[in-house]
Scaffold this motif. Structure first.
Motif, short mmCIF file in Angstrom:
data_model
loop_
_atom_site.label_atom_id
_atom_site.label_comp_id
_atom_site.label_asym_id
_atom_site.label_seq_id
_atom_site.Cartn_x
_atom_site.Cartn_y
_atom_site.Cartn_z
N CYS A 1 0.82 -1.34 0.08
CA CYS A 1 -0.04 -0.04 -0.07
C CYS A 1 0.78 1.20 0.01
N MET A 2 2.19 1.02 0.10
CA MET A 2 3.11 2.20 0.01
C MET A 2 3.42 2.73 -1.25
N THR A 3 3.34 1.79 -2.15
CA THR A 3 3.57 1.93 -3.57
C THR A 3 2.27 1.82 -4.69
N THR A 4 1.18 1.59 -3.82
CA THR A 4 -0.20 1.60 -4.80
C THR A 4 -0.98 2.56 -4.48
N LYS A 5 -1.40 3.57 -5.39
CA LYS A 5 -2.56 4.54 -4.96
C LYS A 5 -3.91 4.16 -4.90
N VAL A 6 -4.16 4.18 -3.68
CA VAL A 6 -5.64 3.47 -3.34
C VAL A 6 -6.76 4.89 -3.85
N PRO A 7 -7.67 4.46 -4.62
CA PRO A 7 -8.41 5.69 -5.12
C PRO A 7 -9.31 6.30 -3.84
N LYS A 8 -9.25 7.76 -4.15
CA LYS A 8 -9.95 8.36 -3.10
C LYS A 8 -11.42 8.13 -2.83
N ASP A 9 -11.85 7.72 -4.02
CA ASP A 9 -13.37 7.46 -3.96
C ASP A 9 -13.61 6.16 -2.89
N LEU A 10 -12.73 5.09 -3.24
CA LEU A 10 -12.74 4.00 -2.25
C LEU A 10 -12.70 3.96 -1.07
N VAL A 11 -11.49 4.97 -0.95
CA VAL A 11 -11.34 5.42 0.76
C VAL A 11 -12.44 5.87 1.35
#
Length: 346
Positions: free
Chosen positions: A29-39
């Motif tokens: 998760c430090m190298t993968t951008k988690v979509p803001k909408d999902l968060v």
């Protein structure tokens, strides 16, 4: 409550280094951008317990296309349904956006899925309002055709929350194969397709055949059954009848079909080969059951996108369908992803 180290979307073990109190520098998760909408769809109380897993981030990018009807619902609240020849008084008249396709698209979008609607509304005030409603709900409207007058439904809801429905198809039956051909490139950008049958039968069969050749995932809600064709089963990955539809369709089913029976207050049932799994209902005080089955279908679609087990998929769908009955109107009670996850993990 979601357990530490498990993904709040799918519930599977995540082993995120940060949430386990370990060195975070090598965690995915430090190298993968988690979509803001999902968060933003994750309940606040879950965010410091575990992060979204890699597979759910990947699956979040899948696109859903709902193919079906768009109606404006006129709902009458009655004490009891009238007998033949009887005149009764309604206590209330309300107007809502509805239609099986519209309900399913709204429910999918509220659950955080990237959703497009493929259907037809009138070039009238109802149709323009519906498109504006979808825009506000985050549903892509590029595939919506406009002509004629909008489809409408006249619904009676009794004091037990049960309903009966009479519909006028209107523009729903102006959706054409030519419209499919003209928009096929954009249609094929989607990964999962959720069909219902308040639209032309030949169009459904035509589009299903194309999608099957392109290896798309197809879910069929065979309602109304009068518009069902046995050939649809050749293209469908999952079919989701209610109890009465299942009784009419079961003679056409093969053991290899994946069947999800929506059983209302009795829950749901999965049938495939020699497997039969019953999932109990989520208990609520039902106010209005209109749209509950459509919400169930949307939640089942959500569960397939995020690779739930069949048991978890049906449990989640039962919860969503039950929640939809707790407010009047087909779309009013549909849960957001936050609301659904809070109940699923409580």
């Amino acid at each position: 409550m979601i357990e530490k180290g498990k993904c709040p979307i799918c519930g599977k073990t995540n082993q995120c280094a940060i949430t386990l109190g370990e060195e975070p520098s090598t965690c995915w998760c430090m190298t993968t951008k988690v979509p803001k909408d999902l968060v933003s769809n994750i309940p606040d109380e879950f965010r410091n317990i575990s992060c979204v897993c890699r597979e759910c981030v990947k699956n979040y990018n899948k696109k859903v296309c709902v193919v079906g009807s768009l109606n404006v619902d006129h709902v009458l609240d009655v004490k009891n349904f009238p007998k033949p020849g009887e005149t009764i008084k309604a206590s209330k008249l309300s107007t809502f956006f509805g239609g099986k396709g519209g309900n399913q698209a709204t429910a999918c979008s509220k659950l955080g899925l990237t959703t497009s609607m493929l259907g037809s509304v009138g070039s009238d005030g109802h149709g323009n309002s519906y498109i504006e409603h979808f825009t506000n709900m985050g549903v892509n409207t590029n595939l919506i055709h406009q002509s004629n007058i909008s489809g409408q439904a006249f619904i009676q809801v009794d004091q037990e929350g049960e309903n009966n429905i009479v519909t006028i198809g209107g523009a729903n039956y102006d959706l054409s194969i030519q419209w499919i051909d003209d928009h096929l490139e954009e249609i094929l950008e989607h990964d999962v397709f959720l069909f219902s049958l308040e639209i032309p039968q030949d169009l459904v069969l035509y589009l299903m055949e194309i999608l099957e050749k392109h290896h798309k995932l197809i879910i069929l809600d065979p309602a109304p059954f009068a518009n069902f064709h046995v050939k649809m089963l050749d293209y469908t990955d999952y079919i989701t009848p209610n109890n009465s539809e299942y009784e009419q369709i079961k003679s056409y089913l093969k053991p290899s079909h994946h069947v999800i029976v929506k059983r209302g207050e009795k829950g749901s049932k999965y049938i495939h080969n020699e497997i039969s799994i019953n999932i109990p209902p989520y208990p609520v005080k039902a106010i209005d059951t209109v749209g509950a089955g459509d919400t169930f279908n949307a939640a089942f679609c959500f569960a397939l996108v995020f690779n739930y087990t069949i048991e978890d998929a049906l449990m989640t769908s039962n919860i969503a369908g039950a929640m939809a009955t707790t407010k009047p109107g087909a779309q009013t009670g549909m849960p957001s992803l936050q609301e659904l996850l809070r109940i699923r993990y409580k």
